[in-house]
Design an enzyme around this catalytic site. Structure first.
Site, mmCIF file in Angstrom:
data_model
loop_
_atom_site.group_PDB
_atom_site.id
_atom_site.type_symbol
_atom_site.label_atom_id
_atom_site.label_comp_id
_atom_site.label_asym_id
_atom_site.label_seq_id
_atom_site.Cartn_x
_atom_site.Cartn_y
_atom_site.Cartn_z
ATOM 1 N N ILE A 23 9.351 19.100 -33.274
ATOM 2 C CA ILE A 23 9.755 17.843 -32.637
ATOM 3 C C ILE A 23 10.528 17.033 -33.672
ATOM 4 C CG2 ILE A 23 9.041 15.702 -31.529
ATOM 5 C CD1 ILE A 23 6.517 17.034 -30.593
ATOM 6 N N GLU A 24 11.768 16.670 -33.351
ATOM 7 C CA GLU A 24 12.526 15.780 -34.234
ATOM 8 C C GLU A 24 12.065 14.334 -33.992
ATOM 9 O OE1 GLU A 24 16.831 17.834 -35.055
ATOM 10 O OE2 GLU A 24 16.527 16.979 -33.063
#
Length: 337
Positions: free
Chosen positions: A109-110
């Protein structure tokens, strides 16, 4: 909720769970079609259509129902978090949580921070990622963030090779021989050619990317890849089947280099712009976000392993042979030899 139940069934049954385990998981979820429960939440993640005006409207509509400490996160893959913050009542509480498809399987997940994001939000976003058993990657709000920005030139070079008459299986074989889990042509088909085109069009004005006519034509013809049963490959029972014939004489000797060096050069640019804090985070993000050959340690590790100056000189050779898309980024000069 029905979709969530099916995901739980598929994943939990494989691990020996039964309906009682599925029921336990479903008991953690509730649904609503209004904002009546929003005052109690710590985090809102929007995943509406990739149009800034729509996302801004959802943010403005949601904020009036949130507590002062709640985070509003956008799941955009390419739009500017900083621009989204511009319409917020509490811009410091607005950031990005960019999940990757398929969300149920992808580990990364950025955690996207814009110009006005509170540092605490990045920490809380990362803590949330760990609570849902994902790997958090803090990134600066910039078109494409890290993963899509680095992946796009690689995919577009594959499209360019197709337009030059190089067969899709040859392109994909060059990538998988390097260590990629899937070749770029099939990857584009799996992602969806319409999505690839949309992201490419968003990023092209910022990074001088050439969007191949072949990709535009495929989308116009509604050949969008695996989801329509036909893209650069045909798909039978979920398996890719090549539609043409391979001509060995059409396979260039520098095929793998043309693919990989587009990706390496963009990695150096992202490091120079400090999209992530350091080379180790960049390598981790690209491995977990794109599947970049893990045994090579990520793009920056690969550059150092092969020699910075040697790799830069190879880029210059490719530029002379194939054009300015291979022009070495200025960040190469900052890398330690």
């Amino acid at each position: 909720l029905g979709h969530a139940r099916e995901l739980f069934r598929r994943s939990l049954v494989k691990r020996g769970g039964g309906e009682e385990v599925v029921a336990e998981k479903m008991a953690l979820l509730t649904g609503t079609t209004g904002y009546d429960r929003f005052a109690d939440v710590d985090l809102v993640v929007e995943a509406v259509v990739e149009k800034m005006a729509v996302k801004q409207a959802v943010l403005q509509e949601s904020e009036g129902h949130l507590s002062g400490g709640a985070i509003f996160a956008t799941n955009t893959s390419a739009l500017s978090v900083s621009e989204l913050q511009g319409v917020a009542q509490r811009p410091g509480k607005v950031g990005g949580l960019h999940f990757f498809n398929p969300v149920a399987k992808m580990q990364l997940i950025e955690i996207v921070h814009g110009t006005g994001t509170d540092p605490e939000l990045v920490q809380r976003g990362a803590a949330f990622a760990r609570r849902v058993d994902r790997l958090p990657l803090p990134v600066k709000s910039s078109p494409g963030f890290l993963v899509n920005r680095i992946l796009m030139p690689y995919l577009l070079e594959a499209m360019e090779l197709l337009s030059e008459g190089v067969p899709a299986p040859a392109i994909d074989h060059a990538a998988t021989s390097f260590g990629m889990p899937m070749g770029p042509v099939e990857l584009a088909d799996r992602v969806g050619l319409d999505i690839c085109l949309a992201v490419a069009e968003k990023l092209s004005p910022f990074f001088n990317l050439k969007v191949p006519e072949k990709l535009e034509t495929m989308v116009q013809q509604k050949n969008l890849g695996a989801k329509t049963g036909s893209g650069f490959y045909n798909y039978t029972s979920g398996k890719a089947v090549y539609k043409g014939t391979e001509d060995p004489d059409s396979i260039p000797q520098d095929l793998a280099d043309r693919l990989i060096f587009r990706l390496l050069n963009e990695s150096v640019a992202c490091l120079r712009e400090q999209i992530v804090e350091d080379a180790d985070l960049l390598d981790a993000g690209v491995i977990f976000g794109t599947g970049f050959a893990p045994f090579r340690g990520g793009p920056m590790n690969h550059i150092y392993d092969r020699g910075v100056e040697q790799q830069r000189q190879r880029l210059q050779q490719l530029e002379q042979l194939h054009g300015e898309q291979f022009s070495p980024d200025s960040g190469w000069a900052d890398l330690e030899a």
